[in-house]
Design a protein around this motif. Sequence first.
Motif, mmCIF file in Angstrom:
data_model
loop_
_atom_site.group_PDB
_atom_site.id
_atom_site.type_symbol
_atom_site.label_atom_id
_atom_site.label_comp_id
_atom_site.label_asym_id
_atom_site.label_seq_id
_atom_site.Cartn_x
_atom_site.Cartn_y
_atom_site.Cartn_z
ATOM 1 N N LYS A 172 -8.164 8.840 9.155
ATOM 2 C CA LYS A 172 -8.694 8.286 7.906
ATOM 3 C C LYS A 172 -7.799 8.657 6.721
ATOM 4 O O LYS A 172 -7.676 7.894 5.770
ATOM 5 C CB LYS A 172 -10.117 8.805 7.691
ATOM 6 N N ALA A 173 -7.171 9.817 6.769
ATOM 7 C CA ALA A 173 -6.237 10.237 5.713
ATOM 8 C C ALA A 173 -4.839 9.663 5.945
ATOM 9 O O ALA A 173 -4.100 9.417 4.987
ATOM 10 C CB ALA A 173 -6.168 11.759 5.648
ATOM 11 N N ALA A 174 -4.476 9.445 7.199
ATOM 12 C CA ALA A 174 -3.128 8.974 7.521
ATOM 13 C C ALA A 174 -2.891 7.539 7.077
ATOM 14 O O ALA A 174 -1.797 7.199 6.619
ATOM 15 C CB ALA A 174 -2.867 9.108 9.020
ATOM 16 N N VAL A 175 -3.897 6.695 7.206
ATOM 17 C CA VAL A 175 -3.715 5.282 6.852
ATOM 18 C C VAL A 175 -3.354 5.118 5.373
ATOM 19 O O VAL A 175 -2.345 4.479 5.054
ATOM 20 C CB VAL A 175 -4.939 4.434 7.258
ATOM 21 N N PRO A 176 -4.117 5.691 4.422
ATOM 22 C CA PRO A 176 -3.715 5.561 3.011
ATOM 23 C C PRO A 176 -2.353 6.193 2.716
ATOM 24 O O PRO A 176 -1.610 5.703 1.864
ATOM 25 C CB PRO A 176 -4.820 6.277 2.233
ATOM 26 N N LYS A 185 -11.833 0.542 14.858
ATOM 27 C CA LYS A 185 -12.813 0.885 13.816
ATOM 28 C C LYS A 185 -12.124 1.542 12.619
ATOM 29 O O LYS A 185 -12.437 1.240 11.470
ATOM 30 C CB LYS A 185 -13.883 1.814 14.374
ATOM 31 N N LEU A 186 -11.213 2.470 12.901
ATOM 32 C CA LEU A 186 -10.499 3.166 11.828
ATOM 33 C C LEU A 186 -9.814 2.178 10.896
ATOM 34 O O LEU A 186 -9.993 2.219 9.679
ATOM 35 C CB LEU A 186 -9.464 4.133 12.416
ATOM 36 N N PHE A 187 -9.028 1.274 11.473
ATOM 37 C CA PHE A 187 -8.297 0.330 10.639
ATOM 38 C C PHE A 187 -9.235 -0.678 9.976
ATOM 39 O O PHE A 187 -9.019 -1.068 8.827
ATOM 40 C CB PHE A 187 -7.194 -0.364 11.445
ATOM 41 N N GLY A 188 -10.278 -1.098 10.681
ATOM 42 C CA GLY A 188 -11.250 -2.013 10.097
ATOM 43 C C GLY A 188 -11.911 -1.431 8.857
ATOM 44 O O GLY A 188 -12.078 -2.108 7.838
ATOM 45 N N LYS A 189 -12.261 -0.151 8.920
ATOM 46 C CA LYS A 189 -12.889 0.516 7.774
ATOM 47 C C LYS A 189 -11.918 0.673 6.605
ATOM 48 O O LYS A 189 -12.345 0.885 5.468
ATOM 49 C CB LYS A 189 -13.426 1.888 8.187
ATOM 50 N N GLN A 190 -10.616 0.583 6.893
ATOM 51 C CA GLN A 190 -9.604 0.733 5.847
ATOM 52 C C GLN A 190 -9.153 -0.619 5.294
ATOM 53 O O GLN A 190 -8.157 -0.711 4.578
ATOM 54 C CB GLN A 190 -8.392 1.503 6.398
ATOM 55 N N GLY A 191 -9.872 -1.686 5.662
ATOM 56 C CA GLY A 191 -9.582 -3.001 5.090
ATOM 57 C C GLY A 191 -8.619 -3.863 5.882
ATOM 58 O O GLY A 191 -8.186 -4.918 5.409
ATOM 59 N N TYR A 192 -8.297 -3.475 7.089
ATOM 60 C CA TYR A 192 -7.419 -4.290 7.934
ATOM 61 C C TYR A 192 -8.255 -5.366 8.616
ATOM 62 O O TYR A 192 -9.396 -5.126 9.004
ATOM 63 C CB TYR A 192 -6.725 -3.418 8.983
#
Length: 165
Positions: A100-104, A131-138
Amino acid sequence: MNNLAFVTYEEQYLDQVRQTYNYYVANTTVSFDLELCSREGMRQLIEPVSPLYRSFVILWDGQYAGYVLMTQHKKKAAFQVTAEITIYLDQAFTGRGIGKAAVPFLEQLARESGIHSLVAAICSENEGSLKLFGKQGYVQCAHYREVAYKFDRWLDLICLQKILR
């Protein structure tokens, strides 16, 4: 969250990075590789092909926790505005919010490098990453059905994309 740091990849981390990657090769469909990666093979995977792309090791309280990559999406020059991002965590560090921190972190790096679009290519069985990427707007931009074969079964590849603004 504990003290989380992303440090530029250096050769001293090669064996740890390779061990992390080879775990996923041997035990999961997260990687589509069928054979364990040699030291030289890992070097080729993690060392950027140009200054536009970068590789980082993730440190959690100073301890190696995984690595992230921003790599070339396609070799044609017009694709230099797009990068593929990848996150691999050591098994001891999953479930701690590091992804969750790595994507931003990768998105900010991409913006600073003039990247317009990011792509994440994920096996359809990797529900955690989806799920991780989906929650980050991908958003899903492609679904390639039965394009890989590993562990005696057909695997789908899902590509997620985010346009950076």
